[in-house]
Write an enzyme that holds these catalytic residues in place. Sequence first.
Site, mmCIF file in Angstrom:
data_model
loop_
_atom_site.group_PDB
_atom_site.id
_atom_site.type_symbol
_atom_site.label_atom_id
_atom_site.label_comp_id
_atom_site.label_asym_id
_atom_site.label_seq_id
_atom_site.Cartn_x
_atom_site.Cartn_y
_atom_site.Cartn_z
ATOM 1 C CD GLN A 1 -3.627 -4.497 6.603
ATOM 2 O OE1 GLN A 1 -3.677 -3.463 5.949
ATOM 3 N NE2 GLN A 1 -4.110 -5.632 6.139
ATOM 4 C CE LYS B 1 -3.793 -2.500 2.198
ATOM 5 N NZ LYS B 1 -4.521 -2.885 3.409
ATOM 6 C CG ASP C 1 -9.615 0.032 5.218
ATOM 7 O OD1 ASP C 1 -9.435 -0.469 4.099
ATOM 8 O OD2 ASP C 1 -8.867 -0.133 6.187
HETATM 9 N N1 GUN Z 1 -7.240 -6.822 6.405
HETATM 10 C C1 GUN Z 1 -7.698 -7.579 5.383
HETATM 11 N N2 GUN Z 1 -8.281 -6.792 4.455
HETATM 12 C C2 GUN Z 1 -8.193 -5.521 4.903
HETATM 13 C C3 GUN Z 1 -8.609 -4.278 4.382
HETATM 14 O O1 GUN Z 1 -9.213 -4.159 3.317
HETATM 15 N N3 GUN Z 1 -8.320 -3.192 5.147
HETATM 16 C C4 GUN Z 1 -7.668 -3.293 6.328
HETATM 17 N N4 GUN Z 1 -7.447 -2.167 7.009
HETATM 18 N N5 GUN Z 1 -7.276 -4.433 6.845
HETATM 19 C C5 GUN Z 1 -7.531 -5.540 6.133
#
Ligand code: GUN
Length: 296
Positions: A98, A54, A121
Amino acid sequence: MAAQIIDGRAITRQVHDEIREEAADLAARYGIRPGLATVLVGENPASVSYVTAKNRTCKELGMESFHHPLPAETSQEKLLTLIDQLNRDERVHGILVQLPLPQHIDESQVLLSIDPDKDVDGFHPVNVGRLMIGEPRFPPCTPAGIQELLLRSNTTIRGAEVVVVGRSNIVGKPIAIMLVQKADGADATVTICHTRTRHLEDHTRRAEILIVAAGRPAAISGSMIRPGATVIDVGVNRVGTTDSGKAKLVGDVDFASACEVAGKITPVPGGVGPMTIAMLMRNTLRAAKLKVGDRR
Ligand code: GUN
């Protein structure tokens, strides 16, 4: 006849080119660079690799990234203090914490503490609610990536029989809500299946679009797929090891047998995964635009 492969990497490159151009345009017109803050608590190897990707993608697209790695034993209070600082930081347009978080931290509390205008998100209840009523601000990234793959592979969504396997808050529920809306890129008839569904194959065999987010390798095989269907495999399972000693990545669909029956299919890796990050970048760009009052 073997299914056509929906090339997530190629589609991601197209989307990245569009975002890079829009970010440059925003910089030229308003003098701001979209900024994403990522917060990672602990060192879960999969999470480390997602967050690294990311941050790297931000830089590739001309965006700022601010990474905050925290030790696994970080207290909830300390995490909330950091989020509060990021909420007030002018350079930060998007905040991503995350998941999963360590056991001792209350995930709902953390998601609630993120400013909904920075919630790229789309996990804050305010943004979940907006999505539900058909006024999305930040559509969650994996479902948005799935919708974009369907659109860019010229799959007919309007009126289609869609079956979603999986009911998570991150994928199953939001993609079902998005595709059932009265809107372009939606208007489908949607069924959600899950671990308590009886006769799963009776549902999946009816699907013109089958979206599989079951979290289990080989949850779906060719005999469960309607001939000619478009199959979107959201699974990310690390199984066994390859010759080089690394874990092998497989989806939730048995790819070989599915290819014999499906019309189109996404591979793992190289399908939904790269699109998820592209949609995070799109949401971060959108957050920066909102900040300057640009709603395009
Ligand atoms: N863990 C698995 N998928 C995601 C996501 O799309 N966003 C975040 N923040 N954590 C995750």
